[in-house]
Every structure is written in C-alpha cells, then in structure tokens.
Design a protein around this motif. Structure first.
Motif, PDB file in Angstrom:
ATOM      1  N   LEU A 153       0.571  -1.623   0.288  1.00 44.06           N
ATOM      2  CA  LEU A 153       0.271   0.057  -0.427  1.00 44.06           C
ATOM      3  C   LEU A 153       0.591   0.953  -0.155  1.00 44.06           C
ATOM      4  CD1 LEU A 153      -2.189  -0.813   2.393  1.00 44.06           C
ATOM      5  CD2 LEU A 153      -2.218  -1.117   0.392  1.00 44.06           C
ATOM      6  N   TRP A 154       0.787   2.069  -1.307  1.00 42.38           N
ATOM      7  CA  TRP A 154       2.229   3.259  -1.273  1.00 42.38           C
ATOM      8  C   TRP A 154       0.820   4.414  -1.365  1.00 42.38           C
ATOM      9  CZ3 TRP A 154       7.176   3.553  -2.085  1.00 42.38           C
ATOM     10  CH2 TRP A 154       7.123   2.286  -2.124  1.00 42.38           C
TER      11      TRP A 154
ATOM     12  N   ALA B  90       4.460   0.728  -8.176  1.00 42.04           N
ATOM     13  CA  ALA B  90       2.848   0.479  -7.790  1.00 42.04           C
ATOM     14  C   ALA B  90       3.230  -1.359  -8.493  1.00 42.04           C
ATOM     15  CB  ALA B  90       1.677   0.731  -7.513  1.00 42.04           C
ATOM     16  N   LEU B  91       3.129  -0.628 -10.630  1.00 42.38           N
ATOM     17  CA  LEU B  91       3.104  -1.168 -11.756  1.00 42.38           C
ATOM     18  C   LEU B  91       4.016  -1.839 -11.117  1.00 42.38           C
ATOM     19  CD1 LEU B  91       2.984   1.999 -13.986  1.00 42.38           C
ATOM     20  CD2 LEU B  91       1.265   0.472 -13.091  1.00 42.38           C
TER      21      LEU B  91
ATOM     22  N   ALA C 182       1.032  -3.503  -6.366  1.00 45.20           N
ATOM     23  CA  ALA C 182       0.676  -2.836  -5.282  1.00 45.20           C
ATOM     24  C   ALA C 182      -0.278  -1.851  -5.580  1.00 45.20           C
ATOM     25  CB  ALA C 182       2.143  -2.173  -4.487  1.00 45.20           C
ATOM     26  N   VAL C 183      -0.982  -1.356  -3.970  1.00 41.59           N
ATOM     27  CA  VAL C 183      -2.248  -0.769  -4.523  1.00 41.59           C
ATOM     28  C   VAL C 183      -1.112   0.577  -4.238  1.00 41.59           C
ATOM     29  CG1 VAL C 183      -4.274   0.601  -3.479  1.00 41.59           C
ATOM     30  CG2 VAL C 183      -3.563  -2.152  -3.350  1.00 41.59           C
TER      31      VAL C 183
ATOM     32  N   ASN D 263       1.290  -6.456 -13.997  1.00 43.06           N
ATOM     33  CA  ASN D 263       1.333  -7.672 -12.843  1.00 43.06           C
ATOM     34  C   ASN D 263      -0.173  -7.013 -11.403  1.00 43.06           C
ATOM     35  OD1 ASN D 263       3.285  -8.307 -12.843  1.00 43.06           O
ATOM     36  ND2 ASN D 263       4.018  -6.473 -12.490  1.00 43.06           N
ATOM     37  N   ASN D 264      -1.105  -6.433 -12.358  1.00 40.05           N
ATOM     38  CA  ASN D 264      -2.521  -5.376 -11.910  1.00 40.05           C
ATOM     39  C   ASN D 264      -2.019  -5.252 -10.392  1.00 40.05           C
ATOM     40  OD1 ASN D 264      -3.901  -7.349 -13.657  1.00 40.05           O
ATOM     41  ND2 ASN D 264      -3.163  -9.160 -13.158  1.00 40.05           N
ATOM     42  N   ALA D 265      -2.108  -4.027 -10.366  1.00 40.20           N
ATOM     43  CA  ALA D 265      -1.630  -3.115  -9.558  1.00 40.20           C
ATOM     44  C   ALA D 265      -2.880  -2.282  -9.853  1.00 40.20           C
ATOM     45  CB  ALA D 265      -0.701  -2.073 -10.267  1.00 40.20           C
ATOM     46  N   GLN D 266      -3.599  -1.624  -8.778  1.00 34.38           N
ATOM     47  CA  GLN D 266      -4.305  -1.432  -8.354  1.00 34.38           C
ATOM     48  C   GLN D 266      -4.563   0.161  -8.320  1.00 34.38           C
ATOM     49  OE1 GLN D 266      -7.572  -2.378  -6.418  1.00 34.38           O
ATOM     50  NE2 GLN D 266      -6.159  -4.044  -5.851  1.00 34.38           N
TER      51      GLN D 266
END
Length: 235
Positions: free
Chosen positions: A77-78, A165-166, A170-171, A201-204
């Motif tokens: 979580l960033w 994140a990418l 990560a989120v 990588n399905n970051a959010q």
C-alpha cells in the motif's frame, strides 16, 4: 479501534473462514471462531492496547500467519498525499540508477509536455542530485531541480511510487490526484493503470479527485468507467 476483522479464503475456497473479529462494544471484544487461525492468538489479546491493531501486535510477536498479512499491507500500500513530495522525489531519484527505469521516466516526463528531453542523476556535495534537461532554441538546457515548476516536480515525485506499484502489483493510494497534476497528466495516470500492457501485474489505483473531466468524454479515451467511480457527498 472500534472494530477489526480478518476473513480468509484459503487456496481460493468458496467457503469463508473467520480468523478473528474484534468489536470494542462487546464485553469480550475478541472472537476466534473455528480453527482457521493457528498459533497462540489468545496470548496476544492482553498485549493489544485499545488504540492498537491486533494485526500489528501479532506481527510484532512474529505470528506465523498474521505476520505475512501485516507485511503485505506494509509493502503493498503506497500512499501519496500532501506534504510528502520531498520524500517521493528522493525515492524517484534513487530509481534513476536503474537505466530501464530512467528511460521509462524520461518518456513519461515527455508525455506530460513539460519541455523535458532528458533526466540525469549527478553527484553533488550532499549526495546525488536530480537534473532535468529542457528543450531550448540552441539545444538542451539542464536546470537545477529546485528551479523546476511545482507541476514538474509533482509529476516527477509521482512517478517513482507509480512505477513501484506497477512493477510489484501493489495498490497506490492517492489523495487528490488532480491537486498538483495537470488534468491531462491525471488522465494519463488513469490510462496507464487501465492499460493491460503497462499494468501487467494488476496494480490498483485508488484515488480521490474533484476533476469532473475525468468522468466524461473530454479526453481521447474514457478515463473511468461507471463502475470504477464512487460519488461522495458530505452531509
């Protein structure tokens, strides 16, 4: 802490396991129904202060199952908010030591149409310094980072956490995405996270914004779908 809970679906099972639940209004605030959560969980209850998370306490005492979950929140979580631009600029600057990241960062600085045509990390009296180069009439002109506009510095500082994140799936949590980013740049951030190639990588991305243009068709692509938006009204 008013309430806290952890529910698990081990190995993708459809049936939910309740590992623990906490309700400060109950006489016995902590419940551990079932046998899903292993380890000495009851011993951690008296060690948990009313203003501390049970998950944090469990991680501090190296609980074998709760520790890795706590680490996920810590590493994945960033948060980007007002007042931490200096820290993020330093984080982004350190990433420039990787040539591949440096090339990605240069391309996105160019996408923002800031006139930037180069980025370097130079050795200074107080360590490494970031220096951006701008297109001029007589070629490329390097500028000290402190002379850059607030918008340029905001975008540069944003890129490091976004790359992290990418690259790790990560989120990224952003308070007021449009606060210091140009509307076109904010839309580009949304486009990158929605691009399956750029975000493999399905970051959010979870962000707040007051820019209504992100909700419409003013951009060359629709930045957000209806199910990706939550309208919040204060009362």
């Amino acid at each position: 802490v008013e309430s806290e809970w952890l529910h698990a679906y081990p190995r993708g099972q459809a049936r939910r396991q309740v590992w623990f639940e906490r309700d400060a209004d109950d006489k016995d605030p902590f419940r551990f129904p079932g046998e899903g959560l292993k380890g000495d969980k009851e011993l951690l209850v008296p060690r948990t202060r009313p203003n501390a998370l049970f998950l944090t306490v469990a991680a501090a005492f190296n609980h074998p199952h709760l520790g890795p979950i706590h680490d996920w929140f810590k590493m994945n979580l960033w948060f980007i908010g007002d007042g931490d631009e200096g820290v993020r600029s330093g984080f982004t600057g350190r990433k420039l030591q990787n040539p591949a990241v440096k090339d990605r960062l240069k391309r996105l600085l160019e996408v923002a149409d800031l006139g930037v045509d180069g980025v370097d990390l130079e050795e200074g009296e107080r360590g490494m310094k970031v220096r951006l180069s701008h297109r001029g009439r007589k070629g490329s002109v390097p500028l000290d980072y402190s002379l850059e506009s607030k918008g340029t510095r905001a975008w540069f500082a944003f890129l490091g956490p976004m790359f992290e994140a990418l690259d790790t799936g990560a989120v990224l949590l952003v308070d007021e995405l449009d606060a210091s980013l140009h509307p076109l740049v904010a839309a580009e951030v949304l486009r990158i996270f929605r691009d399956p190639e750029a975000n493999s990588n399905n970051a959010q991305l979870v962000c707040t914004s007051q820019d209504v243009s992100l909700l419409g068709n003013l951009h060359t692509f629709p930045p957000l779908e209806r199910d990706q938006v939550r309208i919040v009204v204060k009362n």
